[in-house]
Write an enzyme that holds these catalytic residues in place. Structure first.
Site, PDB file in Angstrom:
ATOM      1  CG  ASP A 144      -0.229  -0.169   2.544  1.00  0.00           C
ATOM      2  OD1 ASP A 144       1.021  -0.168   2.566  1.00  0.00           O
ATOM      3  OD2 ASP A 144      -0.909  -0.313   3.575  1.00  0.00           O
ATOM      4  CG  ASN A 183      -8.714  -0.817  11.735  1.00  0.00           C
ATOM      5  OD1 ASN A 183      -7.766  -1.498  11.311  1.00  0.00           O
ATOM      6  ND2 ASN A 183      -9.167   0.239  11.085  1.00  0.00           N
ATOM      7  CG  HIS A 233      -5.648  -1.715   8.714  1.00  0.00           C
ATOM      8  ND1 HIS A 233      -5.628  -0.347   8.860  1.00  0.00           N
ATOM      9  CD2 HIS A 233      -4.391  -2.115   9.040  1.00  0.00           C
ATOM     10  CE1 HIS A 233      -4.419   0.040   9.235  1.00  0.00           C
ATOM     11  NE2 HIS A 233      -3.652  -1.011   9.350  1.00  0.00           N
ATOM     12  CD  GLU A 251      -8.273   1.292   7.262  1.00  0.00           C
ATOM     13  OE1 GLU A 251      -8.471   0.645   8.309  1.00  0.00           O
ATOM     14  OE2 GLU A 251      -7.233   1.938   7.060  1.00  0.00           O
TER      15      GLU A 251
HETATM   16  P1  PGA Z   1       2.252  -1.589  13.085  1.00  0.00           P
HETATM   17  O1  PGA Z   1       1.126  -1.390  11.983  1.00  0.00           O
HETATM   18  O2  PGA Z   1       3.166  -2.658  12.559  1.00  0.00           O
HETATM   19  O3  PGA Z   1       2.941  -0.253  13.146  1.00  0.00           O
HETATM   20  O4  PGA Z   1       1.575  -2.002  14.342  1.00  0.00           O
HETATM   21  C1  PGA Z   1       0.418  -2.484  11.552  1.00  0.00           C
HETATM   22  C2  PGA Z   1      -0.638  -2.031  10.564  1.00  0.00           C
HETATM   23  O5  PGA Z   1      -1.329  -1.028  10.828  1.00  0.00           O
HETATM   24  O6  PGA Z   1      -0.806  -2.692   9.527  1.00  0.00           O
END
Ligand code: PGA
Length: 240
Positions: A67, A135, A137, A142
Site C-alpha cells: 500500500d 482495527n 486492517h 479497512e
Molecule cells: P504496526 O502497523 O506494525 O505499526 O503495528 C500495523 C498495521 O497497521 O498494519
C-alpha cells in the site's frame, strides 16, 4: 491456517525471516509483498543480516508494495515505498527494475489496474507478509473491505489517519487517500503470512484468530487462505 507462537518480537522476526530465506532458496526470483509499520522492523534487520552473512541471496527477488499514500510527491520521504527502500530494499541491493510500486502521483483510476497487471505478468505473488492493524486492517483494507476486493484507491479512515499522524507530525497533514492491494489480491498470493507482536495487538489478534470470519475484521481473511501462517509473539497471543 497455522499459528506459530514466538517467544517475543525478536523470535517472531527470526521466524518470518526464515520463511523469506526458505522462499528465496526455493525460488530466487520470488515476487514478495512486505508490510511497513513498526512490526516488520526486526524482520527487515534479520533479512539484512542474513544477506550480509551470505545466507540470503536477494539478487533476483522482486517486490510489490502492499500500500502507499496517494496525492503526495513521488519523492516524499514519507512515501511508504521510500521507507521500505531505506529499511530493506536499498540494503539488500534491490533496484527499481525489481520493484512494482503504487505511484502516489499516478492516475488514481489507472494506477490500481497497472499494479494488478504487473502482478499477473510477474506470475503472481509468491509470498505476502502483512501486519495487523489495530482495527484488523491488512494494508489499507479497512474494516468492511470486501474479501474479493482488488487493488484500488481508498480513503483513509479517521483511525488510520490518527495512527499515521506519528509519522507526519500532526493529523492535519496526513494524506487523506491511499492505494492498497485488495483482499482478493492478497488471497491469490501463494502463501499469506501475518505477523503480530506486543500486548496492544492482543484483542484484535484474538478477533482475527477466533472471532467470526467476515469483512468486519479483514484479518480473518487468513482463515480462508489455503496456505496461511500467523506468526505472533506470546504477548500478542495473550500467553505471557
Ligand atoms: P504496526 O502497523 O506494525 O505499526 O503495528 C500495523 C498495521 O497497521 O498494519
Amino acid at each position: 491456517m497455522i499459528v506459530e507462537t514466538a517467544v517475543d518480537d525478536a523470535d517472531m522476526s527470526r521466524r518470518a525471516a526464515a520463511m523469506v530465506v526458505a522462499q528465496l532458496r526455493a525460488k530466487p526470483d520470488s515476487l514478495l509483498v512486505l508490510p511497513t509499520g513498526a512490526t516488520p522492523l526486526g524482520l527487515f534487520r534479520a533479512l539484512v543480516a542474513a544477506a550480509e552473512a551470505g545466507d540470503l541471496d536477494a539478487s533476483c527477488v522482486r517486490f510489490v508494495t502492499l500500500d502507499d499514500y496517494r496525492g503526495i510527491a513521488a519523492d516524499d520521504p514519507r512515501r511508504l515505498l521510500l521507507w521500505l527502500r531505506r529499511a530493506l530494499l536499498d540494503p539488500l541491493g534491490v533496484g527499481e527494475d525489481r520493484i512494482v510500486a503504487f505511484d502516489p502521483e499516478g492516475d488514481p483510476e489507472a494506477e490500481p489496474a497497472r499494479i494488478e497487471a504487473a502482478i499477473a505478468e510477474g506470475g503472481g505473488i509468491d509470498l505476502a507478509i502483512v501486519g495487523l492493524g489495530p482495527n484488523g486492517h491488512l494494508g489499507f483494507n479497512e474494516p468492511c473491505s470486501r474479501f474479493d476486493s482488488r487493488a484500488r484507491r481508498i480513503a483513509l479512515t479517521p483511525e488510520s489517519i490518527r495512527s499515521n499522524a506519528a509519522y507526519w507530525g500532526s493529523e492535519d497533514v496526513v494524506p487523506r487517500e491511499g492505494f492498497t492491494l485488495g483482499l482478493g489480491t492478497l488471497m491469490e498470493a501463494r502463501r499469506l503470512v501475518l505477523i503480530a507482536s506486543g500486548a496492544r495487538k492482543r484483542g484484535i489478534l484474538a478477533a482475527a484468530l477466533d472471532g467470526p470470519t467476515g469483512e468486519a475484521v479483514p484479518a480473518t481473511l487468513l482463515r480462508l487462505h489455503p496456505e496461511a501462517t500467523v506468526i505472533a509473539d506470546r504477548a500478542a497471543l495473550g500467553r505471557d
